[in-house]
Design an enzyme around this catalytic site. Structure first.
Site, short mmCIF file in Angstrom:
data_model
loop_
_atom_site.label_atom_id
_atom_site.label_comp_id
_atom_site.label_asym_id
_atom_site.label_seq_id
_atom_site.Cartn_x
_atom_site.Cartn_y
_atom_site.Cartn_z
N GLU A 206 9.93 -31.46 -19.67
CA GLU A 206 8.87 -32.08 -20.69
C GLU A 206 8.79 -33.49 -20.50
OE1 GLU A 206 9.38 -30.83 -24.65
OE2 GLU A 206 9.46 -28.65 -24.34
N LYS A 338 4.10 -22.49 -32.94
CA LYS A 338 3.81 -22.45 -31.48
C LYS A 338 3.14 -21.02 -31.49
CE LYS A 338 8.21 -23.97 -29.45
NZ LYS A 338 9.74 -23.72 -29.21
#
Ligand code: PEP
Ligand code: MG
Length: 436
Positions: A206, A338
């Site tokens: 990430e 999410k």
């Protein structure tokens, strides 16, 4: 036929930030307007998540998505053609009914996520507004407090350290753009410190620095030093947020810290985390315990009342029912949202609504496998979630999202609202998280 009638739904294979196949969907309307979305992919996944449909063939390590694309191009197109794109909820229920499995395994959570988000985008485009505005439905919106990774770890860095995300939250910022500018300085300072210490080794999935540390706590020390080196005050300008992602190394109340060569029971794990909260300016911890360790969650959240945001990610998997149960248990005081854990926009919103009812904090989140798609920023703003987590301050699949937030902020003009420190549940007097 109206301008918002769906003409066709089209799927194609594109590539995610790990170079793996993923599905992109276009929802085309009779008017010629189009909405587009790309499904993300997680690496540290909760067992309650919607599962991705992958071909499982030799190609691309079994990760190909040609079956998912075929589902979009035939049965989903046939079912949705002629429908009004503005009716998100009815369309999402239809997708859920077509799939008819609890974990979305027939059509695939990836397929449903891309279709559902593309429907939302097409509805916004048909109205001639950005997605955030379409979702806000005339309500005032607030730019989210960002949670930004500085060091990656866990499943995103070959388990080099056990803890997955070492993040900062710019709690002293007054605007979204200030918040990003503060983090830019912290990220740069952390890079300088890592270089000076001979620990620079690229970045994790990430975009956070690859964690060449001797212990998990070393990363915390370095994070505090990075905040200071950036000229900021740890705990008042910028605070620390962790995603322990404990389901990755914990089961049956036991936690194996591979980096430190030791195993802790749930009490030992709790003691370690409490010590960290006492010693470092930590304001938020996600998945402090494994998803099967309900009693540890309840005890920890009670012990940390009024001091800490405790976020359920793998523990809640964006499920309204799980959020409701956690609220009854007081097992945490915030939920990570999410869309691809739930499968559709409607289910994601239901989890958010349930969390809000419980007084929980709400954080819209990206996945470790991402793309140029910026829809989650619009969800965070349009739904007034208050917090946004998209990974680090590097790699364009991350920066695309932070930069989209800047554009939204600019479009709101000089009086745009920003959700600062007080958005955390323990800072809100009447909320489930209690008062400080
Ligand atoms: C997370 O655990 O919060 C995360 C974003 O990682 P992944 O997408 O791998 O689940
Ligand atoms: Mg997580």
């Amino acid at each position: 036929m109206t301008t918002s009638t769906i003409r066709r739904v089209r799927g194609r294979r594109v590539w995610d930030s790990r170079g793996r196949p993923t599905i992109e969907v276009d929802v085309e309307l009779a008017s010629g307007v189009r909405g587009r979305a790309i499904a993300p992919a997680g690496a540290s996944r909760g067992s309650g998540e919607a599962v991705d449909l992958r071909d499982g063939t030799e190609r691309f390590g079994g990760q190909d998505v040609m079956m998912a694309i075929a589902h979009v191009n035939k049965p989903i197109t046939m079912r949705l053609a002629g429908r009004d794109v503005q009716d998100q909820q009815a369309i999402d229920y239809e997708l859920i009914e077509m799939d008819a499995t609890p974990e979305k395994s027939k059509l695939g959570g990836n397929t449903l996520t891309a279709v559902s988000l593309a429907v939302a985008q097409a509805a916004a485009a048909a109205n001639g507004v950005p997605l955030w505005k379409h979702l806000a439905q005339g309500r005032e919106v607030t730019l989210p407090l960002p949670e930004i990774q500085i060091f990656g770890g866990g499943a995103h860095a070959g388990q080099r350290v056990d803890i997955q995300d070492f993040m900062v939250m710019p709690i002293g910022a007054w605007t979204f753009s200030d918040a990003l500018a503060m983090v830019a300085e912290i990220y740069r300072a952390a890079g300088d410190l890592m270089r000076d210490a001979g620990k620079i080794a690229g970045v994790a999935d990430e975009g956070g620095y690859w964690p060449l540390f001797a212990s998990n706590e070393d990363a915390l020390e370095m994070l505090v030093r990075a905040i200071e080196k950036a000229g900021l005050r740890p705990g008042s300008d910028a605070a620390i947020s962790l995603d322990i992602a404990a389901s990755q190394f914990g089961r049956d109340g036991r936690y194996r810290l591979a980096l430190e060569g030791r195993e802790l029971d749930r009490d030992g794990m709790a003691e370690m985390l409490v010590r960290w909260v006492d010693r470092y300016p930590i304001v938020s911890i996600e998945d402090p315990f494994a998803e099967d360790d309900r009693i540890a969650w309840i005890a920890f959240t009670k012990a940390m009342a009024g001091r800490l945001q405790v976020i359920g990610d793998d523990y809640l998997t964006t499920s309204a029912e799980r959020v409701e149960a956690a609220a009854v248990d007081h097992a945490c005081n915030a939920v990570l949202l999410k869309p691809n854990q739930a499968g559709t926009v409607t289910e994601t919103k239901a989890a958010l609504d349930m969390a809000r009812k419980a007084g929980f904090g709400t954080i819209v989140s990206a996945r470790s496998g991402e793309s140029e798609d910026t829809a989650i920023v619009h969800l965070a703003v349009g739904w007034n979630a208050g917090q946004l987590k998209v990974g680090s301050f590097a790699r364009s699949e991350r920066m695309a999202k932070w930069n989209e937030g800047l554009r939204i902020e600019e479009s709101l003009g000089p009086h745009s609202q920003f959700a600062g420190f007080d958005v955390l549940p323990f800072r809100r007097p009447a909320a489930a998280g209690g008062t400080r």
